[in-house]
Design a protein around this motif. Structure first.
Motif, mmCIF file in Angstrom:
data_model
loop_
_atom_site.group_PDB
_atom_site.id
_atom_site.type_symbol
_atom_site.label_atom_id
_atom_site.label_comp_id
_atom_site.label_asym_id
_atom_site.label_seq_id
_atom_site.Cartn_x
_atom_site.Cartn_y
_atom_site.Cartn_z
ATOM 1 N N GLU A 165 75.431 26.802 47.456
ATOM 2 C CA GLU A 165 76.543 26.906 46.513
ATOM 3 C C GLU A 165 77.488 25.743 46.792
ATOM 4 O OE1 GLU A 165 78.083 30.881 47.008
ATOM 5 O OE2 GLU A 165 76.187 31.781 46.351
ATOM 6 N N PRO A 166 78.449 25.505 45.896
ATOM 7 C CA PRO A 166 79.334 24.346 46.124
ATOM 8 C C PRO A 166 79.983 24.349 47.507
ATOM 9 C CG PRO A 166 79.623 25.145 43.891
ATOM 10 C CD PRO A 166 78.695 26.117 44.576
ATOM 11 N N ASP A 167 80.336 25.532 48.030
ATOM 12 C CA ASP A 167 80.972 25.573 49.341
ATOM 13 C C ASP A 167 80.046 26.057 50.444
ATOM 14 O OD1 ASP A 167 83.449 24.609 48.549
ATOM 15 O OD2 ASP A 167 84.024 26.562 47.739
ATOM 16 N N VAL A 168 78.787 26.241 50.136
ATOM 17 C CA VAL A 168 77.858 26.803 51.114
ATOM 18 C C VAL A 168 76.577 25.976 51.136
ATOM 19 C CG1 VAL A 168 76.479 28.820 51.717
ATOM 20 C CG2 VAL A 168 78.781 29.125 50.788
ATOM 21 N N GLY A 169 76.367 25.289 52.240
ATOM 22 C CA GLY A 169 75.147 24.506 52.369
ATOM 23 C C GLY A 169 74.303 25.078 53.489
ATOM 24 N N SER A 170 74.482 24.532 54.687
ATOM 25 C CA SER A 170 73.680 24.977 55.824
ATOM 26 C C SER A 170 73.977 26.421 56.205
ATOM 27 C CB SER A 170 73.947 24.063 57.017
ATOM 28 O OG SER A 170 73.549 22.740 56.709
ATOM 29 N N SER A 171 75.168 26.903 55.906
ATOM 30 C CA SER A 171 75.575 28.242 56.335
ATOM 31 C C SER A 171 75.373 29.253 55.215
ATOM 32 C CB SER A 171 77.049 28.189 56.755
ATOM 33 O OG SER A 171 77.513 29.483 57.078
ATOM 34 N N ASP A 174 77.297 32.616 54.200
ATOM 35 C CA ASP A 174 78.595 32.647 53.524
ATOM 36 C C ASP A 174 78.504 32.601 52.005
ATOM 37 O OD1 ASP A 174 80.555 32.642 55.780
ATOM 38 O OD2 ASP A 174 79.376 30.889 56.348
ATOM 39 N N TRP A 195 73.046 21.891 44.018
ATOM 40 C CA TRP A 195 71.870 21.118 44.477
ATOM 41 C C TRP A 195 70.580 21.717 43.939
ATOM 42 C CZ3 TRP A 195 74.457 17.219 45.841
ATOM 43 C CH2 TRP A 195 75.559 17.296 46.708
ATOM 44 N N ASN A 253 74.039 16.158 39.590
ATOM 45 C CA ASN A 253 74.334 15.379 40.783
ATOM 46 C C ASN A 253 73.590 14.052 40.688
ATOM 47 O OD1 ASN A 253 75.924 17.361 42.217
ATOM 48 N ND2 ASN A 253 74.021 18.540 42.335
ATOM 49 N N ARG B 322 85.801 19.797 55.825
ATOM 50 C CA ARG B 322 84.802 20.683 55.218
ATOM 51 C C ARG B 322 84.457 21.855 56.139
ATOM 52 N NH1 ARG B 322 81.515 21.689 50.528
ATOM 53 N NH2 ARG B 322 79.505 22.452 51.234
ATOM 54 N N PRO B 323 84.682 23.094 55.671
ATOM 55 C CA PRO B 323 84.263 24.232 56.493
ATOM 56 C C PRO B 323 82.754 24.458 56.332
ATOM 57 C CG PRO B 323 85.788 24.883 54.705
ATOM 58 C CD PRO B 323 85.297 23.516 54.402
ATOM 59 N N GLN B 324 82.086 24.808 57.407
ATOM 60 C CA GLN B 324 80.654 25.119 57.314
ATOM 61 C C GLN B 324 80.170 25.841 58.566
ATOM 62 O OE1 GLN B 324 77.384 25.136 54.727
ATOM 63 N NE2 GLN B 324 79.257 24.063 54.344
ATOM 64 N N GLY B 325 79.835 27.105 58.407
ATOM 65 C CA GLY B 325 79.180 27.854 59.469
ATOM 66 C C GLY B 325 80.073 28.184 60.660
ATOM 67 N N ARG B 326 79.429 28.650 61.698
ATOM 68 C CA ARG B 326 80.134 29.072 62.914
ATOM 69 C C ARG B 326 79.430 28.499 64.134
ATOM 70 N NH1 ARG B 326 79.884 32.132 59.056
ATOM 71 N NH2 ARG B 326 81.796 32.871 58.053
ATOM 72 N N PRO B 333 80.061 37.082 60.809
ATOM 73 C CA PRO B 333 80.217 36.505 59.470
ATOM 74 C C PRO B 333 81.546 36.853 58.811
ATOM 75 C CG PRO B 333 78.705 38.366 59.404
ATOM 76 C CD PRO B 333 79.053 38.156 60.847
ATOM 77 N N GLN B 337 84.924 30.335 58.613
ATOM 78 C CA GLN B 337 84.032 29.272 59.055
ATOM 79 C C GLN B 337 84.823 28.212 59.826
ATOM 80 O OE1 GLN B 337 80.824 28.163 56.229
ATOM 81 N NE2 GLN B 337 82.117 29.092 54.682
ATOM 82 N N THR B 422 74.724 11.683 47.356
ATOM 83 C CA THR B 422 75.100 11.432 45.958
ATOM 84 C C THR B 422 76.000 10.211 45.845
ATOM 85 O OG1 THR B 422 77.159 12.683 45.995
ATOM 86 C CG2 THR B 422 75.139 13.913 45.507
ATOM 87 N N ASP B 424 78.717 10.267 44.408
ATOM 88 C CA ASP B 424 80.110 10.710 44.335
ATOM 89 C C ASP B 424 80.888 10.301 45.579
ATOM 90 O OD1 ASP B 424 79.588 11.913 41.928
ATOM 91 O OD2 ASP B 424 79.064 13.836 42.834
#
Lengths: 599, 599
Positions: A165-171, A174, A195, A253, B322-326, B333, B337, B422, B424
């Motif tokens: 999702e736009p704010d969720v890639g590897s994690s 979430d 993506w 993209n 950028r927030p991502q994961g823990r 969860p 993040q 990308t 962007d």
């Protein structure tokens, strides 16, 4: 001239090393023999070369366009995909009862590779569809299978995988896309997916999205994710197409490479009901997705190999034809120039590429061979062993080629020099396309965590021990040949060191220092990748030296080249693991302890 | 936000490490002080950020277009170049008598770097003009200087360097462009020149081509090459513009990156007389060109550094936001993040970038400092020593950053993940632009031959010994600090090994085995590059540890970051030289002996 793969090398790997023809002794493949394998390989080669490769450059220069209403894609892509489906290639591994060819996976993958070498962005459409169909085949209900599988297999419907999702890639834990039960067995899907390759187009009658989303009462994190099948256009019970299902294209993209594959941001249910049905059990969607992940990850690494292979062949041809300069000690300017390939440093760049791409191909076809063993070997112990090996090799198959076959593309550019930097030659395109591979289907950093934190530790290191044991078997066989003794010894030493390093790291984990244990996992992944690749070269060399004795004049240089590439890998590449092992065993905390304010 | 360079880092290098303000004690720079340096740096920074950076993306997407008659280039480029010339930046290092600012080279380079970080393709136009002007300044006749220098320095005329031809790249001795004396002191030029950056455009009133060509009676090879100045439009004796000079644009090269710099194939004298005048002596053109080559090669490496630097800063900002994961062990969860930068593997990718780009900047500014020492130090022995050091460092300054700061751009993409792939975000553009640098101004393979075959061997290894001696001085100073002892020892060991490896290779050369001596020169270049970079980090760390004692709270993290980056380089990077040294000392012939038929 489009370069895809050296067919002689493919024969060597399939038949001389992996004995693919012996699979025909199994019931599942009894309608096949080496001739039918060769026939499908010939078909795939011809189609890849004549229909996929020719529009790769045009497709790169004319990426999919979205004017706010309609997506435009160059017509050659649809023509190529029609030809692909007409040849039955999308059905190659499916059961005859589904209209498939029921071919072994190693032969299917050999075919697949040709398309990835020719034009990976066009090939992505059917490959994504296959992945989605496999997921439905494994976890879908009978009704879901009846509704979606036939048109996906014959190319009328294409598929996608909607995870990020736009704010969720590897994690992924979430993710926030929601699925609310309507009450009639369907779910109302709302959310955004990012993506999404193949997310919108008119290449097929319909697009079937495999979507990860949360039920209203789902627990947080990865344990609250379910899988849904969500069509672009609803499908009536008689199979005819119904209304649009409110999956809307929010934007494209624009990527550095892989431009022929449309990549999208999709909104689900923003302007009206977007309905899907659940695949498998509630809250077990991620597990289902990961069931297919080995295949997807190996596919990414394999794609990297084939782009590297195509670039290697192109730079090899250029180096053989292009005159430039004279050799050291032969500086008489009135003498004709030598070909580029005569220069030692150019040979270095070609030999490095050869060792990466032929080694990578050997590894990926070996993985495909393990899939066949896992699914159709008559003995359960062999099936189980194959699954265990495949599990631990998956992060390596994904990451090593995406690092080193990208490096091969970098070397291909360098062999061509200024010409390689222009869009007049395909090598810069391979380099751009291939740069995606260390990122998608789990970044290589995540592969490192998967290998060290999960695969190497599971069941008291059972998989790693099995892998090391397999390597010892090859070492034993190679030791019988004087010419391979140097390499057998070197691999033995490397394996010993790998065991020692793993034990040291496991020690840190057992003391509860999980952060330090995992901090340098990428280095561990690189080290293990190089060792596995050295093994791959040793079993190729073992085969080559046995064949060389009785080889004809035409084949001799081929086998000698295999031996020289093996020597290159053992002398130039494998020794790089020792500083890595030193670093890992020191439990170095330099990166882990770097403070944000100090950057 | 456009990221160019960390000004705090630039201050650290210029004043704390290289003491640039002390140059003002020399007569040549007596009108300057630190304030005037800062004023010009501020001007350059503002201009680079506000006028160069904003059109970098547009320029990349809208490369120069040639319709067969006219070249079209986006207007922002001319606007930026006008602003550059109006600020007097093209005159920064020129004598006040030429209307210049008479600034030290190290300050000029610090300014230059900002433009390369902001938009190297636009900056290439004035930088090429400066290179051409320098060549005329050093070797031109008074008449040539009077005719061409003033309009080149004030931006009315731009310049190019015309070396390569369609069939002649690295092997310049084979070039075939001819120059026939007309009898009146001019020469009729005929031939084709390839890869000519800035070869045709309407950004300036005229284009001055510096062209390598052969006189009719010239000996073959490199000893028969002369240098000519060939204007696009002839210049009358009163300075007014005359007729077109029959330099015709035959086509554009379409590159992977660096797209804003027009790159051309030029035909000289195809449709009528193309007249030029000789610069310097007959048959000594290549020598003249090579006189300027150090500067050009260091410029290439420096450009690579600054693209790496800009990419690093961009990925650093992204990772902080950028927030991502823990983190491992914190998998709840329901907790928020963490930022990307909290992950050890992301810190690794940032710290590697930091060590490459800040180390590369330190090396390139040190080289600029050596240029100042060479030209204006009051003592002849210091001037000579600086020249010797500069000579041996040139191939390293060119190749190391073009390999490792390209790798930094690769890591910047990886930090951003899918977003980095990308268009962007600018990191993929830096990666594409930077890929040119290992190729032009002598491929990195040629830099290896230059370092091992020439620079390290000249005068019984005098330059190498001097370089090793300089490193020993730093090692001695660093040994006094407990915190640096580990690194001082490691550099000492590496230097010793470098000496030993060089002796072994020289031994092969003395036995007449030149091919084997030079076969693995690229590995030698890599090894020496890593050792020089480790030295660069040691003298930065030495400065940092001294400053840290009295630093304020704001500066402390900066100095601590320098120490951590030094530690990264010594633990993660420097040990990689040992397998390289082993390989070199084994005089391995794997690549040299690979037969063409075996590929």
């Amino acid at each position: 001239m489009h370069h895809l793969v050296n067919r002689r090398d493919l024969d060597f790997l399939l038949y001389e090393c992996l004995h693919a023809e012996q699979l025909c002794e199994r019931e599942r493949y009894e309608s096949h023999d080496k001739d039918t394998f060769e026939a499908i390989l010939d078909t795939a080669y011809r189609l890849a070369k004549d229909v996929f490769a020719p529009h790769a450059e045009k497709s790169d220069h004319n990426e999919p366009h979205f004017d706010g209403t309609t997506v435009t894609i160059i017509p050659e892509i649809k023509e190529a995909l029609n030809a692909y489906h007409e040849a039955g290639l999308s059905l190659a591994h499916w059961d005859e009862s589904h209209g498939g060819m029921q071919l072994p996976w190693v032969i299917v993958q050999a075919c697949t590779g040709m398309f990835m070498a020719a034009n990976a962005p066009t090939a992505a459409y059917p490959f994504l569809t296959t992945a989605a169909a496999n997921l439905l085949g494994a976890f879908g209900s009978e009704e879901q299978k009846q509704t979606y599988l036939p048109p996906m297999l014959d190319g009328r419907f294409f598929g996608t995988m909607c995870l990020s999702e736009p704010d969720v890639g590897s994690s992924l834990g979430d993710l926030t896309t929601r699925a609310e039960p309507v009450g009639d067995g369907t779910y109302r899907i709302t959310g955004q997916k990012m993506w999404i390759s193949g997310g919108e187009h008119n290449l097929s009658d319909n697009i079937i999205h495999m979507v990860l989303a949360r039920l209203p009462d789902a627990p947080p994190g990865t344990k609250g994710i379910s899988l849904f099948v969500v069509p672009k256009r609803r499908v009536n019970s008689d199979g005819s197409l119904g209304d649009l299902n409110n999956v809307t294209l929010a934007g494209l993209n624009h990527k550095m490479g892989y431009r022929g594959t449309i990549n999208t941001l999709l909104h689900f249910g923003e302007h009206g009901d977007c309905l899907g049905t659940m695949v498998g059990e509630p809250n077990k969607g991620l597990r289902a997705m990961f069931h297919m992940m080995n295949e997807a990850r190996i596919g990414v690494g394999y794609g990297a190999v084939m782009m590297g292979y195509a670039g290697y062949l192109h730079s090899l041809e250029y180096a053989k034809e292009r005159p430039q300069g004279r050799l050291p000690g032969q500086k008489d300017p009135t003498q004709p120039q030598v070909k580029l390939i005569e220069h030692a440093d150019v040979k270095r760049m070609l030999l490095a590429q050869k060792s990466y791409v032929e080694g990578g191909l050997a590894l990926c076809l070996y993985a495909a061979h393990l899939v066949d063993e896992q699914h159709s070997h008559p003995e359960e112990s062999v099936r189980k062993e194959a699954g265990t090996l495949l599990d631990i090799l998956t992060p390596i198959c994904k990451a090593w080629p995406s690092d080193y076959c990208l490096k091969a593309n970098d070397l291909a550019i360098q062999v061509l020099g200024g010409a390689g930097y222009t869009r007049d030659y395909p090598v810069e395109r391979y380099y751009r396309d291939n740069r995606l591979n260390p990122i998608h289907e789990g970044t290589n950093g995540i592969q490192g965590l998967d290998l060290l934190g999960r695969k190497a530790m599971q069941n008291q290191g059972e998989a790693l021990q099995l892998l090391l044991q397999k390597m010892q078997e090859t070492i034993g066989q190679a030791s019988a040949h004087d010419e391979l003794n140097e390499f057998a010894k070197a691999l033995g030493k490397a394996c010993e060191r790998a065991g020692q390093t793993t034990m040291t790291l496991a020690g840190a984990a057992m003391q509860g220092n999980i952060s330090l244990f995992l901090a340098n996992a990428t280095v561990y992944l690189n080290m293990m990748g190089h060792i596995v690749m050295a093994w791959t070269w040793l079993w190729q060399a073992l085969q080559a030296i046995q064949q060389l004795a009785q080889a004809n004049e035409h084949d001799k240089p081929f086998y000698q080249g295999k031996l020289q590439a093996c020597q290159y890998f053992y002398r130039w590449e494998l020794p790089q693991i020792y500083p890595q092992a030193d670093l890992l065993e020191s439990l170095d905390d330099t990166c882990l302890n770097m403070e944000t304010a100090c950057f």
